[in-house]
Design a protein around this motif. Sequence first.
Motif, PDB file in Angstrom:
ATOM      1  N   GLN A   1     -50.750   2.365 -29.770  1.00  0.00           N
ATOM      2  CA  GLN A   1     -51.966   3.087 -29.387  1.00  0.00           C
ATOM      3  C   GLN A   1     -52.063   4.438 -30.093  1.00  0.00           C
ATOM      4  N   ALA A   2     -50.932   5.101 -30.299  1.00  0.00           N
ATOM      5  CA  ALA A   2     -50.948   6.379 -31.017  1.00  0.00           C
ATOM      6  C   ALA A   2     -51.447   6.181 -32.446  1.00  0.00           C
ATOM      7  N   CYS A   3     -51.016   5.096 -33.091  1.00  0.00           N
ATOM      8  CA  CYS A   3     -51.478   4.797 -34.451  1.00  0.00           C
ATOM      9  C   CYS A   3     -52.977   4.497 -34.451  1.00  0.00           C
ATOM     10  N   GLU A   4     -53.427   3.681 -33.509  1.00  0.00           N
ATOM     11  CA  GLU A   4     -54.845   3.322 -33.437  1.00  0.00           C
ATOM     12  C   GLU A   4     -55.724   4.538 -33.159  1.00  0.00           C
ATOM     13  N   GLN A   5     -55.263   5.394 -32.250  1.00  0.00           N
ATOM     14  CA  GLN A   5     -56.040   6.583 -31.901  1.00  0.00           C
ATOM     15  C   GLN A   5     -56.144   7.539 -33.094  1.00  0.00           C
ATOM     16  N   LEU A   6     -55.054   7.717 -33.821  1.00  0.00           N
ATOM     17  CA  LEU A   6     -55.087   8.597 -34.990  1.00  0.00           C
ATOM     18  C   LEU A   6     -55.986   8.015 -36.082  1.00  0.00           C
ATOM     19  N   GLN A   7     -55.927   6.700 -36.267  1.00  0.00           N
ATOM     20  CA  GLN A   7     -56.797   6.077 -37.274  1.00  0.00           C
ATOM     21  C   GLN A   7     -58.268   6.303 -36.924  1.00  0.00           C
ATOM     22  N   GLU A   8     -58.589   6.180 -35.651  1.00  0.00           N
ATOM     23  CA  GLU A   8     -59.969   6.393 -35.202  1.00  0.00           C
ATOM     24  C   GLU A   8     -60.372   7.860 -35.359  1.00  0.00           C
ATOM     25  N   THR A   9     -59.476   8.772 -35.049  1.00  0.00           N
ATOM     26  CA  THR A   9     -59.776  10.200 -35.122  1.00  0.00           C
ATOM     27  C   THR A   9     -59.996  10.652 -36.563  1.00  0.00           C
ATOM     28  N   ILE A  10     -59.117  10.252 -37.457  1.00  0.00           N
ATOM     29  CA  ILE A  10     -59.195  10.665 -38.862  1.00  0.00           C
ATOM     30  C   ILE A  10     -60.179   9.797 -39.642  1.00  0.00           C
TER      31      ILE A  10
ATOM     32  N   LYS B   1     -42.385   0.307 -38.351  1.00  0.00           N
ATOM     33  CA  LYS B   1     -42.349  -0.406 -37.070  1.00  0.00           C
ATOM     34  C   LYS B   1     -43.724  -0.629 -36.457  1.00  0.00           C
ATOM     35  N   PHE B   2     -44.654   0.284 -36.694  1.00  0.00           N
ATOM     36  CA  PHE B   2     -45.974   0.196 -36.079  1.00  0.00           C
ATOM     37  C   PHE B   2     -47.019   0.555 -37.120  1.00  0.00           C
ATOM     38  N   ALA B   3     -48.196  -0.078 -37.004  1.00  0.00           N
ATOM     39  CA  ALA B   3     -49.273   0.215 -37.938  1.00  0.00           C
ATOM     40  C   ALA B   3     -50.614  -0.067 -37.290  1.00  0.00           C
ATOM     41  N   SER B   4     -51.620   0.592 -37.828  1.00  0.00           N
ATOM     42  CA  SER B   4     -53.008   0.347 -37.432  1.00  0.00           C
ATOM     43  C   SER B   4     -53.832   0.324 -38.712  1.00  0.00           C
ATOM     44  N   GLY B   5     -54.736  -0.621 -38.798  1.00  0.00           N
ATOM     45  CA  GLY B   5     -55.555  -0.744 -39.997  1.00  0.00           C
ATOM     46  C   GLY B   5     -54.855  -1.497 -41.108  1.00  0.00           C
ATOM     47  N   ASN B   6     -53.715  -2.101 -40.795  1.00  0.00           N
ATOM     48  CA  ASN B   6     -52.980  -2.830 -41.823  1.00  0.00           C
ATOM     49  C   ASN B   6     -53.763  -4.050 -42.269  1.00  0.00           C
ATOM     50  N   SER B   7     -53.683  -4.341 -43.570  1.00  0.00           N
ATOM     51  CA  SER B   7     -54.418  -5.476 -44.125  1.00  0.00           C
ATOM     52  C   SER B   7     -53.589  -6.752 -44.086  1.00  0.00           C
ATOM     53  N   ASN B   8     -52.291  -6.615 -43.797  1.00  0.00           N
ATOM     54  CA  ASN B   8     -51.389  -7.759 -43.694  1.00  0.00           C
ATOM     55  C   ASN B   8     -50.165  -7.320 -42.868  1.00  0.00           C
ATOM     56  N   ASP B   9     -49.187  -8.211 -42.729  1.00  0.00           N
ATOM     57  CA  ASP B   9     -47.996  -7.878 -41.944  1.00  0.00           C
ATOM     58  C   ASP B   9     -46.779  -7.531 -42.803  1.00  0.00           C
TER      59      ASP B   9
ATOM     60  N   PRO C   1     -35.046  14.853 -38.785  1.00  0.00           N
ATOM     61  CA  PRO C   1     -36.051  13.829 -39.100  1.00  0.00           C
ATOM     62  C   PRO C   1     -35.533  12.431 -38.790  1.00  0.00           C
ATOM     63  N   LYS C   2     -36.245  11.716 -37.933  1.00  0.00           N
ATOM     64  CA  LYS C   2     -35.856  10.354 -37.559  1.00  0.00           C
ATOM     65  C   LYS C   2     -36.980   9.357 -37.789  1.00  0.00           C
ATOM     66  N   GLY C   3     -38.204   9.867 -38.004  1.00  0.00           N
ATOM     67  CA  GLY C   3     -39.333   8.987 -38.213  1.00  0.00           C
ATOM     68  C   GLY C   3     -40.353   9.610 -39.140  1.00  0.00           C
ATOM     69  N   VAL C   4     -41.344   8.804 -39.511  1.00  0.00           N
ATOM     70  CA  VAL C   4     -42.403   9.251 -40.411  1.00  0.00           C
ATOM     71  C   VAL C   4     -43.735   8.712 -39.911  1.00  0.00           C
ATOM     72  N   LEU C   5     -44.706   9.604 -39.840  1.00  0.00           N
ATOM     73  CA  LEU C   5     -46.083   9.228 -39.507  1.00  0.00           C
ATOM     74  C   LEU C   5     -46.896   9.351 -40.774  1.00  0.00           C
ATOM     75  N   LEU C   6     -47.580   8.277 -41.165  1.00  0.00           N
ATOM     76  CA  LEU C   6     -48.327   8.243 -42.416  1.00  0.00           C
ATOM     77  C   LEU C   6     -49.775   7.864 -42.164  1.00  0.00           C
ATOM     78  N   VAL C   7     -50.702   8.589 -42.792  1.00  0.00           N
ATOM     79  CA  VAL C   7     -52.102   8.186 -42.807  1.00  0.00           C
ATOM     80  C   VAL C   7     -52.474   7.926 -44.259  1.00  0.00           C
ATOM     81  N   GLY C   8     -53.342   6.937 -44.475  1.00  0.00           N
ATOM     82  CA  GLY C   8     -53.690   6.598 -45.846  1.00  0.00           C
ATOM     83  C   GLY C   8     -55.094   6.060 -45.996  1.00  0.00           C
TER      84      GLY C   8
ATOM     85  N   GLU D   1     -50.665  16.471 -37.604  1.00  0.00           N
ATOM     86  CA  GLU D   1     -49.525  17.224 -37.075  1.00  0.00           C
ATOM     87  C   GLU D   1     -49.489  17.167 -35.551  1.00  0.00           C
ATOM     88  N   LYS D   2     -50.662  17.269 -34.919  1.00  0.00           N
ATOM     89  CA  LYS D   2     -50.728  17.183 -33.460  1.00  0.00           C
ATOM     90  C   LYS D   2     -50.262  15.809 -32.986  1.00  0.00           C
ATOM     91  N   ALA D   3     -50.715  14.766 -33.679  1.00  0.00           N
ATOM     92  CA  ALA D   3     -50.289  13.412 -33.311  1.00  0.00           C
ATOM     93  C   ALA D   3     -48.776  13.269 -33.465  1.00  0.00           C
TER      94      ALA D   3
END
Length: 154
Positions: free
Chosen positions: A17-26, A46-54, A116-123, A139-141
Motif C-alpha cells: 500500500q505504501a508503494c501504491e500510495q506513493l505512485q498515486e501521489t507522485i 520485494k514490493f512494487a507498484s506500477g510494475n509491467s511484469n513480475d 541503510p537496509k532498504g531502498v525506495l525507488l520511483v521511476g 523522502e516523507k514516504a
Amino acid sequence: MYSMDMDNLYNQTYMKQACEQLQETIECDFVGLAFQESKGPNIGWKFASGNSNDKYERITLRYGKGIAGRVLSTGRPMEIKYFPQNILGKALEYPILLAEKLIYAYALPILINGIPKGVLLVGFRSETCISDDEKKLVEKAANDLIKFLTMEKL
C-alpha cells in the motif's frame, strides 16, 4: 540485527500500500521497495507498484551494484536521468531499470537505526523527472516506512 518478517501479511500489505500510495501521489510509472537480505549482502526487490511484469521479484543484486546496491552502499539518494546514458558501470548492472524500461529513477535509502537496509525507488518510463517538492514527498514516504519498520521491530 534487523530483519523484517517478509512472510507477515500485515507487513506485506503495508509495504504494498505504501508503494501504491506513493505512485498515486507522485503520478509516476513505477515504485519499488528493495531490502537487503537478513543473511548476507544480497539485495532483492520485494514490493512494487506500477510494475509491467513480475521480473522484479527475481532480481537479486550484490551490495554496491545497481541502483539499489549503490544507494545501500553509500547511504545516499541516487538519481538517474536518461537511462542508460551517463551511468556508472554497464546498463546490465541496473536490472530493475531494464526490466521496467525506466528512463528516470530516483532512489532513497531506508535507514534502520542509521544503517541503510532498504531502498525506495520511483521511476518513469519517459524522460520525466520529479521536482524538488516531489523528492520531499518521496523522502516523507521513506520516513514513514522507517517508522513502520522500527515499530515492527519492537
